[in-house]
Each structure stands twice: as structure tokens, then as C-alpha cells.
Design a protein around this motif. Structure first.
Motif, PDB file in Angstrom:
ATOM      1  N   ALA A  58       0.803  -1.320   0.080  1.00 33.47           N
ATOM      2  CA  ALA A  58       0.151   0.107  -0.082  1.00 33.47           C
ATOM      3  C   ALA A  58       0.874   1.280  -0.051  1.00 33.47           C
ATOM      4  O   ALA A  58       0.456   2.324  -0.373  1.00 33.47           O
ATOM      5  N   ALA A  59       2.105   1.082   0.382  1.00 33.51           N
ATOM      6  CA  ALA A  59       2.700   2.494   0.616  1.00 33.51           C
ATOM      7  C   ALA A  59       4.042   2.376  -0.307  1.00 33.51           C
ATOM      8  O   ALA A  59       4.753   3.333  -0.265  1.00 33.51           O
ATOM      9  N   ARG A  60       4.299   1.383  -1.085  1.00 34.00           N
ATOM     10  CA  ARG A  60       5.435   1.071  -2.013  1.00 34.00           C
ATOM     11  C   ARG A  60       5.675   2.199  -2.989  1.00 34.00           C
ATOM     12  O   ARG A  60       6.859   2.664  -3.096  1.00 34.00           O
ATOM     13  N   GLY A  61       4.746   2.796  -3.557  1.00 32.38           N
ATOM     14  CA  GLY A  61       4.789   3.834  -4.507  1.00 32.38           C
ATOM     15  C   GLY A  61       5.454   4.950  -3.782  1.00 32.38           C
ATOM     16  O   GLY A  61       6.454   5.603  -4.305  1.00 32.38           O
ATOM     17  N   THR A  62       4.917   5.489  -2.593  1.00 33.34           N
ATOM     18  CA  THR A  62       5.441   6.225  -1.922  1.00 33.34           C
ATOM     19  C   THR A  62       6.753   6.349  -1.498  1.00 33.34           C
ATOM     20  O   THR A  62       7.660   7.497  -1.644  1.00 33.34           O
ATOM     21  N   LEU A  63       6.988   5.126  -0.794  1.00 32.03           N
ATOM     22  CA  LEU A  63       8.280   5.042  -0.300  1.00 32.03           C
ATOM     23  C   LEU A  63       9.397   4.927  -1.288  1.00 32.03           C
ATOM     24  O   LEU A  63      10.621   5.470  -1.032  1.00 32.03           O
ATOM     25  N   THR A  64       9.184   4.278  -2.344  1.00 28.82           N
ATOM     26  CA  THR A  64      10.213   4.342  -3.390  1.00 28.82           C
ATOM     27  C   THR A  64      10.330   5.413  -4.166  1.00 28.82           C
ATOM     28  O   THR A  64      11.452   5.438  -5.152  1.00 28.82           O
ATOM     29  N   SER A  65       9.688   6.415  -4.126  1.00 29.28           N
ATOM     30  CA  SER A  65       9.785   7.700  -4.670  1.00 29.28           C
ATOM     31  C   SER A  65      10.761   8.487  -3.847  1.00 29.28           C
ATOM     32  O   SER A  65      11.094   9.622  -4.325  1.00 29.28           O
ATOM     33  N   LEU A  66      11.171   7.853  -2.631  1.00 20.45           N
ATOM     34  CA  LEU A  66      12.060   8.921  -1.800  1.00 20.45           C
ATOM     35  C   LEU A  66      13.409   8.844  -2.286  1.00 20.45           C
ATOM     36  O   LEU A  66      13.836  10.096  -2.230  1.00 20.45           O
ATOM     37  N   PRO A  67      13.796   8.323  -3.036  1.00 21.81           N
ATOM     38  CA  PRO A  67      15.200   8.474  -3.846  1.00 21.81           C
ATOM     39  C   PRO A  67      14.944   9.513  -4.758  1.00 21.81           C
ATOM     40  O   PRO A  67      16.046  10.420  -4.858  1.00 21.81           O
ATOM     41  N   GLU A  68      13.947   9.568  -5.556  1.00 21.15           N
ATOM     42  CA  GLU A  68      13.788  10.717  -6.485  1.00 21.15           C
ATOM     43  C   GLU A  68      13.509  12.088  -5.585  1.00 21.15           C
ATOM     44  O   GLU A  68      14.226  13.232  -6.014  1.00 21.15           O
ATOM     45  N   ILE A  69      13.079  12.064  -4.510  1.00 18.57           N
ATOM     46  CA  ILE A  69      13.217  13.216  -3.850  1.00 18.57           C
ATOM     47  C   ILE A  69      14.158  13.597  -3.335  1.00 18.57           C
ATOM     48  O   ILE A  69      14.565  14.988  -3.290  1.00 18.57           O
ATOM     49  N   CYS A  70      15.093  12.742  -2.832  1.00 19.20           N
ATOM     50  CA  CYS A  70      16.614  13.002  -2.430  1.00 19.20           C
ATOM     51  C   CYS A  70      17.587  13.276  -3.608  1.00 19.20           C
ATOM     52  O   CYS A  70      18.264  14.272  -3.298  1.00 19.20           O
ATOM     53  N   ILE A  71      17.387  12.749  -4.779  1.00 24.65           N
ATOM     54  CA  ILE A  71      17.883  13.437  -5.820  1.00 24.65           C
ATOM     55  C   ILE A  71      17.606  14.857  -5.903  1.00 24.65           C
ATOM     56  O   ILE A  71      18.503  15.422  -6.358  1.00 24.65           O
ATOM     57  N   ASN A  72      16.332  15.403  -6.023  1.00 22.90           N
ATOM     58  CA  ASN A  72      15.959  16.738  -6.196  1.00 22.90           C
ATOM     59  C   ASN A  72      16.516  17.739  -5.182  1.00 22.90           C
ATOM     60  O   ASN A  72      17.020  18.591  -5.361  1.00 22.90           O
ATOM     61  N   LEU A  73      16.305  16.975  -3.817  1.00 20.30           N
ATOM     62  CA  LEU A  73      16.925  17.675  -2.741  1.00 20.30           C
ATOM     63  C   LEU A  73      18.579  17.845  -3.087  1.00 20.30           C
ATOM     64  O   LEU A  73      18.875  19.096  -2.700  1.00 20.30           O
ATOM     65  N   GLY A  74      19.098  16.872  -3.447  1.00 21.33           N
ATOM     66  CA  GLY A  74      20.609  17.071  -3.720  1.00 21.33           C
ATOM     67  C   GLY A  74      20.779  18.007  -5.213  1.00 21.33           C
ATOM     68  O   GLY A  74      21.979  18.737  -4.748  1.00 21.33           O
ATOM     69  N   ILE A  75      19.949  18.016  -5.910  1.00 22.47           N
ATOM     70  CA  ILE A  75      20.305  19.002  -7.012  1.00 22.47           C
ATOM     71  C   ILE A  75      20.004  20.522  -6.491  1.00 22.47           C
ATOM     72  O   ILE A  75      20.785  21.486  -6.639  1.00 22.47           O
ATOM     73  N   LEU A  76      19.039  20.599  -5.575  1.00 23.44           N
ATOM     74  CA  LEU A  76      18.747  21.945  -4.883  1.00 23.44           C
ATOM     75  C   LEU A  76      20.061  22.250  -4.094  1.00 23.44           C
ATOM     76  O   LEU A  76      20.508  23.382  -4.151  1.00 23.44           O
ATOM     77  N   LEU A  77      20.530  21.469  -3.247  1.00 27.43           N
ATOM     78  CA  LEU A  77      21.733  21.741  -2.474  1.00 27.43           C
ATOM     79  C   LEU A  77      22.976  22.248  -3.183  1.00 27.43           C
ATOM     80  O   LEU A  77      23.573  23.184  -3.006  1.00 27.43           O
ATOM     81  N   GLY A  78      22.913  21.436  -4.476  1.00 27.22           N
ATOM     82  CA  GLY A  78      24.032  21.636  -5.490  1.00 27.22           C
ATOM     83  C   GLY A  78      24.052  22.970  -6.137  1.00 27.22           C
ATOM     84  O   GLY A  78      24.994  23.762  -6.151  1.00 27.22           O
ATOM     85  N   TYR A  79      22.715  23.424  -6.373  1.00 28.58           N
ATOM     86  CA  TYR A  79      22.680  24.908  -7.037  1.00 28.58           C
ATOM     87  C   TYR A  79      22.803  25.860  -5.677  1.00 28.58           C
ATOM     88  O   TYR A  79      23.448  27.026  -6.014  1.00 28.58           O
ATOM     89  N   VAL A  80      22.370  25.541  -4.691  1.00 30.92           N
ATOM     90  CA  VAL A  80      22.672  26.548  -3.453  1.00 30.92           C
ATOM     91  C   VAL A  80      23.925  26.546  -3.116  1.00 30.92           C
ATOM     92  O   VAL A  80      24.395  27.759  -2.975  1.00 30.92           O
ATOM     93  N   SER A  81      24.734  25.429  -3.100  1.00 32.90           N
ATOM     94  CA  SER A  81      26.338  25.548  -3.158  1.00 32.90           C
ATOM     95  C   SER A  81      26.846  26.309  -4.015  1.00 32.90           C
ATOM     96  O   SER A  81      27.766  27.302  -3.607  1.00 32.90           O
ATOM     97  N   ASN A  82      26.575  26.138  -5.225  1.00 31.14           N
ATOM     98  CA  ASN A  82      27.164  26.994  -6.352  1.00 31.14           C
ATOM     99  C   ASN A  82      26.960  28.367  -6.182  1.00 31.14           C
ATOM    100  O   ASN A  82      27.938  29.224  -6.197  1.00 31.14           O
ATOM    101  N   TYR A  83      25.833  28.970  -5.785  1.00 30.73           N
ATOM    102  CA  TYR A  83      25.336  30.360  -5.468  1.00 30.73           C
ATOM    103  C   TYR A  83      26.142  30.926  -4.208  1.00 30.73           C
ATOM    104  O   TYR A  83      26.781  31.958  -4.209  1.00 30.73           O
ATOM    105  N   ALA A  84      26.194  29.911  -3.131  1.00 30.21           N
ATOM    106  CA  ALA A  84      26.900  30.353  -2.073  1.00 30.21           C
ATOM    107  C   ALA A  84      28.480  30.753  -2.069  1.00 30.21           C
ATOM    108  O   ALA A  84      29.037  31.451  -1.524  1.00 30.21           O
TER     109      ALA A  84
END
Length: 537
Positions: free
Chosen positions: A175-201
Motif C-alpha cells: 500500500a505504501a511502496r509507491g510513496t516510499l520508492t519515490s523517496l530516492p527521487e525526492i533525495c535526488i531533487n534535494l541534492g540538486i537543490l543543495l548543489g545549486y545553492v552551493s554554487n550560488y553560496a
């Protein structure tokens, strides 16, 4: 529902599997107070199990932050690497794009390694390799040394990213597999955001120091992965494959709502594992089956590998890696303004992946894929139009309007990607393959995605010089149109089904030809009527 589950107990069966389900009518009659007490206890246990599974999935997803950070940070770091190491445009393309191709080595060897040493220690090995590569890049004195570090980082990312999705799928309830297996994609997006912020900083530092600090910060997430390995358990399915039944039961007790569910999941895993014993499950035999597949496995490969390929060849890596180039072509001049615009892209991508997380197990995989692919097609066409008008028809639109249109189209593209193609690619590739093929088939699915990503990343600048940046996005829009057709014909709906039920669905030719939509009740009927259908032949 919890009460019903608690009323289902497991008793030893006389033959076949060691575990079986006892029907509710076999349960003794209980008074109202006892039912209420059991219901409350079941509710507490369910919440505890849900929190524990979420924590394990979140820790396993930390590997994806490494991939996301590298993608995001390289888009800005490359500006300063060019100035400091004086690299050519061709070297820039190789440096940016090689990570996708080299991560194939990690993905392909990761499947075999995870079957040998376990899912979680494979993730740890990937983090160590990435740390080594990131450290070499940080102190690289030349392009050659920088490439050596980049290659090691790619192998480490391939190891971790592939096996994280498999691990999460194997510990998650249906019942929760779709949500939980989406977490890596969330973390990829978080990582991309952190990378962009790091560039700017760090953009205000000197050319020699700025890009080194940007890349060096990427080591930090892999340190947290090392800590996580001592928190998360091993995959119960892998433990069953290794005949470590008591350990598998102990893990399932932590991640299941009731003891009855534990016995039920053990029975399902054991039956799937028994099928493995009836065939040659050695690594060579697995690859032989994947390369010479049965009709059911072929359908799985079409869906799993195809969705990975379309995820990349629709140009998402070009949008993310080369967003400064896109915005410069749209009319933004200053390096800091370019990097600030990329931060807006990162925020958009992260926000919309959170939207997907709440919808994927409610709306289903296929409707979100339709919205995603159609929306991406529109935005890619709009981006191509905006860049082309600015270059060839400057008088028709004002410079500021062209910049606004480009930023809006890029943000729209990553938003639509993040609610469908981004997370669902991970979900499908981790849930559609049977247990005996899952690790290697998931790795094979990564091949299509990584090759597509590498081709896009390593050719974008050269192709853009030949047909213009705007022309490239018209090409991506055309490919995205094809992806809509692919989703219609090749991707089934898997929402709410267990991994074993999905296997049966792919085997059912009639059900597949009917659009890939098999109701859960029909699948349960198949399970009861033909236990042998767990084998894909």
C-alpha cells in the motif's frame, strides 16, 4: 481493518509452505472489550511499523542525494573549472556526461554485489567509492586527475542509486511502496537543490577555490550513509534468499502491522524463493534469462528499461546540467544571476516531487505518467520557441519577456518531470521484476537510463552549436511526444499490488493486452487458482 488483520493468525500447514493464512471464521469469538483492546494495540503497532519503514527508506535514499548533488553542483562548478583549468568545450562535455556512463559499471556490478553481500552493505560500498572520488576531484591539479575522481564518483553513485530502490521496494508494504520508492527521487531533487545553492553560496570565492569547495561539500552526505548502515536492517527478501529465516522474520516483525502479516509475507517470499530453487539461479543463468526472455519477462524489460530510457532522452539532464547555458542563451549575462536562476529551478523541482509523493499511491502510476509526459512536451516546445524567437526574431519579444519565458518553461519542465517520469521510473523499475531477477534486471534498466543520460550530456553543447539551443529543445519535445505513446502501450498500472501479484500480472497475456490493468481481486483469484504461475518460465 487492523482488527481484521489481527484476527487472521498463522498456523503450520501440513504441506508446501511452512506458513499459511487462517480464515477469519476460524478465530475464536471475542467480546467487545477484547476487540477494542486488540484494535488499539494493532493501531499502535501499525503506526510504529510505518514510522520504522519510513525511517529505513529515508536512510536508504541518502545515496540519491549524492547523485542529485553532483548533477546540481557540476552545472555551476563547470563555469569556474573552465576558467581555472582552461578546459575545452569537448572536455566540458566529457567531464559532465561521463558520470552517467561510468555509473553503469556501478549499476551492473551492483546487482551481483548486492546478491552476494546484501543490499545495505552494497549501499555502503558505493558511498565509500564516491567519497574517494569526490576527495580526488576536490584537490585535482589538472583535468586528468579531475577525470579520475569523476570516474570513481560515477561508479559509487551507480552502486548506491540502483540498489537503494531495490532495498526500499523489498521492505515496503504494497500500500505504501509507491510513496516510499519515490523517496530516492525526492533525495535526488534535494541534492540538486543543495548543489545549486552551493554554487550560488561559493560563487564569490576565487576561481581556483570556488569549484573545489563546491565539489568537496558533496562528501558530507556519504558520511551520513555510513551512520545509516548501523540503523537500517537488511532486506528480508535477501535474508530469505540466503536461508536466514529467523533474521528475516525479525525484520518483518519490525516492519509489519501484525504477526499474521509477518507469516503472510514470509509465505509469499518463501514461495517466490522456492521458485528460484527450481531453476538455475546462478548469475549466468539470470543474465541468460534476461537476454533470452520469456514473453512475460520481455514485457517487464520493455516497461522497466523503456521508462528509464525515456526518463533521460527527453532531456532532463540537459535542462539541469546546462541550465546556466540555457539561461545565458535566453539573455542573462552575469554568472551570479545565472546561478540564482538555477536555484529557482531546484526549488521548483523539489516542491513538485513532494506533490508526487502524496499522489503516487492514491492516483496511481499511469495517470501521473500521462500528466507528466504531456506537460513536459508542452514546456519543452515552449522553451524551444522562446529561445528561437530571441535569436531569430528579437523585435517580436522584449529581452525581459524572453528571459521570463525561458525560466518559466524550464521550471515547468522540471515540475512535470518531478510529478511523473522522475519518481515513477524508480518505482516501476524496483517493483515489476520477480525476486530472482530483481537486482540484475534493475541494474539492466539503469543501462538504458545511464546511456541515454550520457548521450544527452556529452552531446548537448556540440549539437546546440550545430542546430542552436532552441533547436535542441524542439528535438526533446518530439521525443517526449513519443514517450506519451510508450506509456499508453507498454506501462501497466501497479498501484496497490504486492510484488508477487505484479509478477503474475505480467505473465497474464490477456490482462496485459487489455491495457495492463488487472484488478487486485482478479490477481488474488489467480493466486488461489494457480500457485504455479509464480514462475515466469
Amino acid at each position: 481493518m487492523t482488527g481484521m488483520m489481527e484476527s487472521v493468525k498463522a498456523r503450520p500447514a501440513k504441506g508446501g509452505s511452512e506458513y499459511r493464512r487462517v480464515e477469519p471464521e476460524e478465530e475464536e469469538e471475542l467480546d467487545g472489550a477484547e476487540w477494542a483492546r486488540r484494535a488499539e494495540a494493532g493501531s499502535r503497532r501499525r503506526k510504529t511499523a510505518e514510522r520504522y519503514v519510513f525511517t529505513c527508506a529515508l536512510f536508504a535514499s541518502l545515496n540519491a542525494i549524492l547523485l542529485g548533488y553532483d548533477v546540481g553542483v557540476m552545472s555551476g562548478a563547470i563555469i569556474y573549472i573552465q576558467k581555472d583549468l582552461h578546459i575545452t568545450e569537448f572536455q566540458e562535455e566529457i567531464l559532465v556526461g561521463c558520470l552517467s556512463v561510468i555509473s553503469l559499471l556501478g549499476s551492473l556490478s551492483g546487482g551481483r554485489t548486492s546478491d552476494a553481500i546484501g543490499r545495505k552493505w552494497t549501499m555502503g560500498l558505493g558511498a565509500i567509492i564516491f567519497q574517494t572520488g569526490a576527495a580526488i576531484m576536490t584537490f585535482a591539479p589538472s583535468f586528468t586527475v579531475l577525470m579520475i575522481g569523476r570516474l570513481l564518483a560515477g561508479v559509487g553513485i551507480g552502486f548506491g542509486a540502483m540498489i537503494s530502490a531495490v532495498y526500499i521496494a523489498e521492505i515496503s508494504p504494497a500500500a505504501a511502496r509507491g510513496t516510499l520508492t519515490s523517496l530516492p527521487e525526492i533525495c535526488i531533487n534535494l541534492g540538486i537543490l543543495l548543489g545549486y545553492v552551493s554554487n550560488y553560496a561559493f560563487s564569490g570565492l576565487s576561481e581556483h577555490i570556488s569549484w573545489r569547495v563546491m565539489l568537496g561539500v558533496g562528501i558530507l552526505p556519504s558520511v551520513f550513509i555510513g551512520v545509516a548502515l548501523f540503523v537500517i536492517p537488511e532486506s528480508p527478501r535477501w535474508l530469505m534468499m540466503e536461508k536466514r529465516v529467523p533474521e528475516a522474520r525479525a525484520v518483518l516483525l519490525q516492519i509489519s502491522e501484525s504477526e499474521a502479516e509477518v507469516e503472510e509475507r514470509l509465505a509469499e517470499i518463501e514461495e517466490a524463493a522456492n521458485i528460484m530453487k527450481s531453476v538455475n539461479s546462478e548469475d549466468k543463468a539470470v543474465w541468460r534469462e534476461l537476454l533470452n526472455p520469456s514473453p512475460a519477462v520481455r514485457r517487464m524489460l520493455y516497461a522497466g528499461c523503456g521508462i528509464q530510457l525515456f526518463q533521460q532522452i527527453t532531456g532532463i539532464d540537459a535542462t539541469v546540467y546546462y541550465s546556466p547555458t540555457i539561461f545565458r542563451d535566453a539573455g542573462i549575462k552575469s554568472d551570479q544571476e545565472l546561478l540564482a536562476a538555477t536555484v529557482a529551478v531546484g526549488f521548483t523541482k523539489t516542491i513538485f516531487i513532494l506533490v508526487a509523493i502524496f499522489l503516487i499511491d492514491k492516483v496511481g502510476r499511469k495517470p501521473l505518467l500521462y500528466v507528466s509526459t504531456i506537460g513536459m512536451t508542452v514546456c519543452l516546445f515552449a522553451l524551444g520557441t522562446a529561445l528561437t524567437l530571441r535569436k531569430h526574431a528579437e523585435g517580436l519579444i522584449s529581452p525581459n519577456l524572453g528571459i521570463d519565458m525561458a525560466i518559466f518553461a524550464v521550471c515547468g519542465n522540471v515540475a512535470f518531470f518531478s510529478i511523473g517520469m522522475g519518481p515513477i521510473c524508480w518505482v516501476l523499475s524496483s517493483e515489476i521484476f520477480p525476486i530472482r531477477l530483481r537486482a540484475q534486471a534493475s541494474a539492466l534498466g539503469q543501462v538504458g537510463g545511464r546511456v541515454g543520460s550520457g548521450l544527452v550530456s556529452m552531446s548537448f553543447l556540440s549539437m546546440a552549436r550545430a542546430i542552436s539551443v532552441g533547436g535542441m529543445f524542439f528535438v526533446f519535445a518530439a521525443i517526449s511526444t513519443v514517450s506519451v505513446v510508450f506509456v499508453y502501450f507498454c506501462v501497466p498500472e501497479t498501484k496497490g499490488k504486492t510484488l508477487e501479484q505484479i509478477e503474475i500480472m505480467f505473465e497474464g497475456g490477456k490482462e496485459w493486452k487489455g491495457g495492463g490493468e488487472v484488478e487486485l481481486e482478479d490477481t488474488q483469484h489467480l493466486i488461489q487458482g494457480d500457485k504455479k504461475s509464480f514462475s515466469l518460465g
